[in-house]
Every structure is written in structure tokens, then in C-alpha cells.
Design a protein around this motif. Structure first.
Motif, short mmCIF file in Angstrom:
data_model
loop_
_atom_site.label_atom_id
_atom_site.label_comp_id
_atom_site.label_asym_id
_atom_site.label_seq_id
_atom_site.Cartn_x
_atom_site.Cartn_y
_atom_site.Cartn_z
N CYS A 188 4.40 -2.18 -8.28
CA CYS A 188 4.61 -2.36 -6.85
C CYS A 188 3.42 -3.11 -6.25
CB CYS A 188 4.74 -1.01 -6.14
SG CYS A 188 6.34 -0.21 -6.33
N ALA A 189 3.66 -3.74 -5.11
CA ALA A 189 2.56 -4.38 -4.40
C ALA A 189 1.67 -3.34 -3.73
CB ALA A 189 3.10 -5.36 -3.37
N LYS A 190 2.27 -2.16 -3.40
CA LYS A 190 1.54 -1.09 -2.71
C LYS A 190 2.26 0.22 -2.96
CE LYS A 190 0.26 0.42 1.97
NZ LYS A 190 0.44 0.14 3.42
N LYS A 191 1.50 1.30 -3.08
CA LYS A 191 2.09 2.63 -3.27
C LYS A 191 2.40 3.23 -1.89
CE LYS A 191 3.10 6.25 -5.97
NZ LYS A 191 4.07 6.23 -7.07
N CYS A 192 3.67 3.56 -1.65
CA CYS A 192 4.05 4.14 -0.36
C CYS A 192 3.67 5.62 -0.32
CB CYS A 192 5.55 3.98 -0.14
SG CYS A 192 6.07 2.25 0.03
N PRO A 193 3.32 6.15 0.85
CA PRO A 193 2.79 7.52 0.94
C PRO A 193 3.81 8.62 0.66
CG PRO A 193 3.07 6.58 3.13
CD PRO A 193 3.27 5.46 2.16
N TYR A 194 5.11 8.29 0.69
CA TYR A 194 6.15 9.29 0.43
C TYR A 194 6.68 9.23 -1.00
CZ TYR A 194 9.05 5.16 1.11
OH TYR A 194 9.58 3.89 1.01
N ARG A 208 5.30 0.68 4.56
CA ARG A 208 6.06 -0.47 4.07
C ARG A 208 5.35 -1.77 4.44
NH1 ARG A 208 8.94 0.80 0.17
NH2 ARG A 208 10.60 -0.70 0.59
N LEU A 209 5.52 -2.78 3.61
CA LEU A 209 4.85 -4.07 3.82
C LEU A 209 5.72 -5.05 4.61
CD1 LEU A 209 3.21 -4.59 0.30
CD2 LEU A 209 2.10 -3.87 2.44
N HIS A 210 6.99 -4.71 4.85
CA HIS A 210 7.86 -5.61 5.60
C HIS A 210 8.06 -5.08 7.01
CE1 HIS A 210 10.64 -2.52 3.98
NE2 HIS A 210 11.28 -2.68 5.14
N GLY A 211 8.49 -5.96 7.89
CA GLY A 211 8.84 -5.57 9.25
C GLY A 211 10.35 -5.53 9.41
N ALA A 212 10.81 -5.03 10.56
CA ALA A 212 12.25 -4.87 10.78
C ALA A 212 12.96 -6.22 10.81
CB ALA A 212 12.48 -4.10 12.07
#
Length: 383
Positions: free
Chosen positions: A12-18, A133-137
Motif C-alpha cells: 500500500c502507499a499508506k497504512k490506514c488507521p482502521y 485515505r489519500l484520495h478526496g471525494a
């Protein structure tokens, strides 16, 4: 019966907190080395499993949309060579709705992907930032439109029952999601998983989950709205138009065999459970040394298989056929289901029964874990 194949891409580009999935952040990935390892692992699994053509393939993660499309194509070519593809095979890839990954959708479709599951998670920028998350709506909306143009089938995920989330807020967001007209939605209540950053925040008093009653109200609203839109729940958290259910996930919930390759992947074949090395580096080393990534292979006793088949199958709207399970596992019905508790749960509207088939009602679904704990025979669980 067609076989299912699961391929795990752990990066992943980043580990999400959940997130408690087997996902890892690495500065670089040696694609050639990973292609060789995944193909070797696939060949080892095919030699052990053999048999039927593939009816579904699922690329999970991690973030499989970060895989180069050429790697996806190579893995699909090898899978077809090893097993063969059943007509109209379902080939799903999980993707993040970032503009970078959406730019690869056309090439992924050319590689053979025909169904995409987008991890949108929310249509609100504030919530997306809180979820890490790294994306926006707006970016997610554009990715959805791009995906609709390239793939025959499309699903996306949303997380709800967030701290302090109101019924009005969730109703509005779900209505927007349904308006996209996709044939499948995965709608998950937020759970605080051990080992995640949210679990740490909860212990420190920095996160207060939504109350059980409020969460149950949102669950009921979700069932009503999706049903009215023609996407009823076919599994506790998954909703689809008739015929658009995820075939791969149905294989799992119906407790059928599937091959699992890649770091941390689980599989089932011929009464055995397989588990691959979880850490990417350990998986690579194992494959290069032994030709496969298996860290554990265990024969499953019939009572354990029957218990798992019940616990998974009762999540489905179709329920389970007790006569089929009796024959499949050689276990008498009284050892599968506590008949007295089944009658009681049926009387109070928590479960339904139609001949040998049993399932959980809409009223029982919000209390699924408790219902399952009552329903599955104690002897079976202890065995």
C-alpha cells in the motif's frame, strides 16, 4: 464446480488507521522478483489442487491497483495455462480511487480484469482524512466514472456507523452512493480491530465508537434503502442486484474450495487449510528456497469444517441447507444445530426455516453474532 483463485498483493502507499489486513508500505518493489515468486507459488498450488477450471479470480490486498498491468496480465496468463478459465469467468481487482490508479484502468481491463471493487470508503472529504485515505471525494467520483467506462461490473465500499455519525448524514451519503447505479455495494460498519491505530486511539480515550443502538438503527436504514433501490443484502454487508453478487465471495461464504497465493493468503482445498507467510520478505524467501510460500498446511477435522460452513453460510441471505451439510461432513443434524434454540429463535423472528434450509431474518441480522452463538450446536463448536 469451478474453482476460485485469490491473489494477494501486500503493498500500500499508506497504512490506514482502521485496517488490519496484511498490508505493508515499502519504498520500492522489485516487480520482476515478485512476478517470479507469485507464478512459482501459483504453480505449486495448482500442482497440489489440480482439478476444475477457474470460475473466479480475485486480486486483493494491500492495494492491487498499484500492481503494474503487465504483472496482472502475466499472472492471469499463467492461471489460465495452469487451470483453464470457465466461461464468463469473474476477474476482480480491488482498487483505490486515486487519479494515479484510475489512469491504469484501461490497461487493467486489457489485461483481463472485468470487475473492479473500489475502496471509496466515504463521500465526505473530512471523513476521508480521518480514515487516513489519500484520495478526496471529487477524485473518487471521477475514478468511479472512469471505472464505469472500462469495466463490465463495478462495486465500491463505504464505511459507516462512524463516531457521532447521525442517521441524516448516513442517509444522505447512502442515497448519493445508490444514485451512481452500480450493481454492487459493500457497506461496512466501522469496527475497531486489534493492532490498528484506531485500537490504540480507543485505548487512550481518543476515539469513542458509535453506540450499539445507534449503529443498529443505521444498519436497519441501510437494509431498507438498498432493498428499495434493488440492491438487497445477499450477505450481511454486501448488496447487489440479482445476478450481480460477487461470485468469488460467494465461493468463500458457501465454504467451497479456493486457492490462495501471495503473502498471508489463506486457502482451502480437499479438507486442508493453507496459510502463506505473512511478511513479504519471508514469503519471497520461502518461495525462492522451497518453491511455494506455505507456512502452514493443516487438515481440518469434519466438525471444524461443519462449524465454519455454518458460521459463514448463515451470513448469507440464502442461508444454509442442513441436509447438504449433513451429507458433506457426515455429521448428524442434531450435532450441527441446537434444535431447541432454533425453534425459539424462529418463534421470536430471529431466524427462518424452509424445509432443511435455515437462515437469519432481517430482524436477526443486526444481532448476527449472538444468533450464531445460540444456533450452532455446542458440541460442534467444542469439537
Amino acid at each position: 464446480m469451478a474453482r476460485a483463485l485469490y491473489i494477494h498483493w501486500p503493498f500500500c502507499a499508506k497504512k490506514c488507521p482502521y485496517c488490519d489486513f496484511n498490508s505493508h508500505v515499502r519504498e520500492s518493489v522489485d516487480v520482476a522478483r515478485w512476478q517470479a515468486a507469485l507464478i512459482a507459488d501459483m504453480r505449486a498450488e495448482a500442482a497440489a489442487a489440480g482439478g476444475e477450471k477457474l470460475g473466479s479470480i480475485f486480486f486483493g490486498g494491500g492495494t492491487p491497483s498499484l500492481m503494474p498491468p503487465a504483472l496482472v496480465a502475466a499472472l492471469l496468463e499463467e492461471a489460465e495455462t495452469l487451470w483453464g478459465f470457465a466461461p464468463e469467468i469473474e476477474i476482480t481487482l480491488e482498487a483505490n480511487p486515486s487519479s494515479v490508479e484510475a489512469a491504469n484502468f484501461a490497461r487493467l481491463a486489457d489485461a483481463g480484469i472485468n470487475r473492479v471493487s473500489l475502496g471509496v470508503q466515504s463521500l465526505d472529504d473530512t471523513i476521508l482524512r480521518w480514515l487516513g485515505r489519500l484520495h478526496g471525494a471529487d477524485e473518487a467520483m471521477r475514478a468511479l466514472e472512469t471505472a464505469q467506462a472500462h469495466f463490465a461490473r463495478l462495486s465500491f465500499d463505504l464505511i459507516y456507523a462512524l463516531p457521532e455519525q447521525t442517521s441524516a448524514a448516513w442517509k444522505s451519503e447512502l442515497a448519493r452512493a445508490l444514485a451512481f447505479g452500480t450493481s454492487h455495494l459493500s457497506l461496512y460498519q466501522l469496527t475497531i480491530e486489534p493492532g490498528t491505530r484506531f485500537a490504540s486511539d480507543f485505548r487512550r480515550g481518543l476515539l469513542t465508537p458509535l453506540g450499539d443502538d445507534e449503529a443498529a438503527d443505521l444498519f436497519a436504514m441501510t437494509q431498507d434503502m438498498t432493498r428499495a433501490a434493488g440492491l438487497p443484502a445477499y450477505e450481511t454487508s454486501n448488496h447487489a442486484r440479482s445476478g450481480e453478487e460477487s461470485r468469488h465471495n460467494l465461493t468463500y461464504w458457501r465454504y467451497q474450495d479456493y486457492a490462495g497465493i501471495g503473502p498471508g493468503a489463506h486457502g482451502r482445498r480437499g479438507g486442508f487449510a493453507t496459510v502463506r507467510h505473512r511478511k513479504p520478505e519471508n514469503f519471497l524467501r520461502a518461495v525462492e528456497e522451497r518453491g511455494h510460500g506455505i507456512v502452514e498446511q493443516r487438515r481440518l477435522p469434519a466438525p471444524e469444517q461443519a462449524s465454519e460452513a455454518l458460521l459463514m453460510g448463515l451470513r448469507l441471505a440464502e442461508g444454509v441447507d442442513l441436509a447438504v451439510l449433513e451429507n458433506r461432513f457426515g455429521i448428524e443434524r442434531k450435532a450441527l444445530i441446537d434444535e431447541g434454540k432454533l425453534r425459539h429463535l424462529e418463534q421470536i423472528g430471529m431466524v427462518w426455516r424452509n424445509g432443511a434450509r435455515v437462515g437469519v431474518t432481517g430482524a436477526g441480522a443486526p444481532l448476527l453474532d449472538a444468533v450464531l452463538g445460540e444456533l450452532v450446536a455446542g458440541e460442534l463448536v467444542q469439537a
